[in-house]
Design an enzyme around this catalytic site. Sequence first.
Site, PDB file in Angstrom:
ATOM      1  N   GLU A   1      70.793  24.283 -39.913  1.00 42.17           N
ATOM      2  CA  GLU A   1      72.001  23.706 -40.528  1.00 42.17           C
ATOM      3  C   GLU A   1      72.605  24.754 -41.455  1.00 42.17           C
ATOM      4  O   GLU A   1      71.909  25.631 -41.943  1.00 42.17           O
ATOM      5  CB  GLU A   1      71.676  22.395 -41.240  1.00 42.17           C
ATOM      6  CG  GLU A   1      70.638  22.495 -42.333  1.00 42.17           C
ATOM      7  CD  GLU A   1      71.290  22.509 -43.684  1.00 42.17           C
ATOM      8  OE1 GLU A   1      72.181  21.695 -43.916  1.00 42.17           O
ATOM      9  OE2 GLU A   1      70.913  23.347 -44.511  1.00 42.17           O
TER      10      GLU A   1
ATOM     11  N   SER B   1      58.779  28.382 -44.372  1.00 38.52           N
ATOM     12  CA  SER B   1      57.804  27.467 -44.967  1.00 38.52           C
ATOM     13  C   SER B   1      57.186  26.679 -43.819  1.00 38.52           C
ATOM     14  O   SER B   1      57.745  26.634 -42.734  1.00 38.52           O
ATOM     15  CB  SER B   1      58.499  26.511 -45.923  1.00 38.52           C
ATOM     16  OG  SER B   1      59.365  25.687 -45.186  1.00 38.52           O
TER      17      SER B   1
ATOM     18  N   THR C   1      62.557  23.083 -39.936  1.00 39.81           N
ATOM     19  CA  THR C   1      63.016  24.332 -39.334  1.00 39.81           C
ATOM     20  C   THR C   1      61.944  25.402 -39.462  1.00 39.81           C
ATOM     21  O   THR C   1      61.577  26.051 -38.489  1.00 39.81           O
ATOM     22  CB  THR C   1      64.315  24.815 -40.019  1.00 39.81           C
ATOM     23  OG1 THR C   1      65.271  23.768 -39.991  1.00 39.81           O
ATOM     24  CG2 THR C   1      64.869  26.019 -39.300  1.00 39.81           C
TER      25      THR C   1
ATOM     26  N   GLU D   1      47.975  49.089 -40.904  1.00 38.75           N
ATOM     27  CA  GLU D   1      46.765  49.250 -41.712  1.00 38.75           C
ATOM     28  C   GLU D   1      46.364  47.933 -42.370  1.00 38.75           C
ATOM     29  O   GLU D   1      45.192  47.707 -42.622  1.00 38.75           O
ATOM     30  CB  GLU D   1      46.984  50.314 -42.796  1.00 38.75           C
ATOM     31  CG  GLU D   1      46.904  51.723 -42.260  1.00 38.75           C
ATOM     32  CD  GLU D   1      47.075  52.761 -43.354  1.00 38.75           C
ATOM     33  OE1 GLU D   1      46.437  52.623 -44.406  1.00 38.75           O
ATOM     34  OE2 GLU D   1      47.853  53.689 -43.157  1.00 38.75           O
TER      35      GLU D   1
END
Length: 449
Positions: A71, A140, A145, A254
Amino acid sequence: MREIISIHIGQAGAQVGNACWELYCLEHGINPDGQMPSDKSVGGGDDAFNTFFSETSSGKHVPRAIYLDLEPTVIDEIRTGTYRQLFHPEQLITGKEDAANNYARGHYTVGKEIVDLCLDRVRKLADQCSGLQGFLVFHSVGGGTGSGFGSLLLERLSVDYGKKSKLDFCVYPSPQVSTAVVEPYNSVLSTHGLLEHTDVAFMLDNEAIYDLCKKSLDIDRPSYANLNRLVAQVISSLTTSLRFDGALNVDINEFQTNLVPYPRIHFMLASYAPVISAEKAFHEQLSVAELTNTVFEPSSMMAKCDPRHGKYMACCLMYRGDVVPKDVTAAVAVIKTKRTIQFVDWCPTGFKCGINYQAPSVVPGGDLAKVQRALCMISNTTAIAEVFSRIDHKFDLMYAKRAFVHWYVGEGMEEGEFSEAREDLAALEKDYEEVGAETVGDDEAEEEM
């Protein structure tokens, strides 16, 4: 060149991204319109910062980044904000309807429509790179989403760019602070994807960072902007050696080599020091030894979990600023003698150090003080399993009653996916338990075989 493409997904990804690019621009002296007065080689050039910025023939520096959200509101703020000229309009991709905190919407219905467009933009960015090193993905796992579309995109990146590293910065739900009722569902489903499709995942959680801001910066009511600036410092420290030259440089590959003992055990805990406000810094300057002690404190961790309850498998210490290798060696030697900091018995050394001479920059008008030296620690510890068991417990409480499940099934998801993801996480908790367990003597082990 070893370029890196950043992908910011959903509201959390975009807002953390804003803080990061604001900081990168400051560190490299790039103006909000993309011009860089100090850069002499116009158009191209092989400077260290080109890992994160591409250059146009007119001397404009464009971040190698893509913002995606289902959105438009959050990304519209970038389109009209201070840095609107920095990004190519094609790099800001938005849909029309949001994922409504629903993993299935982000992963199946709404996400499906936009994912090919996103991959096309990623391909365009990848084509501009001479030696793409990998991806940094920000999202998150509690929202729709970030969790749903995030794991969809990571799956597709695994297919298209199998050999490239994918480092993931994921904001996990906090123990006390919750933004959605269905967070546990989204997190479990999303982590199931992260297990397979990321190489290293850095766990952040808002509550831990709130507490850091409150305690160390004396901010009574920290906003997301305060939190994100702190997170940006961590991410900047991780990537400094990719963008500047230093004494002990640390490449993106690494991280994996040194931090991930087994493919599934790749969830890292980050901590950063010094987190001090400008008023305090006026009176103190922290030594390398003090910084090193501070990053091992449970209160410095960016996710709510207590490393004293687990064992370390590996640590990456990234110093920046006025630091010499001699001080680092001494500081690490002291840490090794501490009883509270325990390593698993099969990994006796466990430290990787990086030093970069670029002193940390701070955002003008921000909360953090300008300091001479800073340290970011990324550690792989068995204590991180606490985060998973917390989420699993909340998941079980809801799933036992099949609460809210119809929203997910209605978006074309099968109920079996819930139990599959949950079993995968149960296995992950078990993996962490086994890794931390004492190694049995060789004789006993042979008898068991």
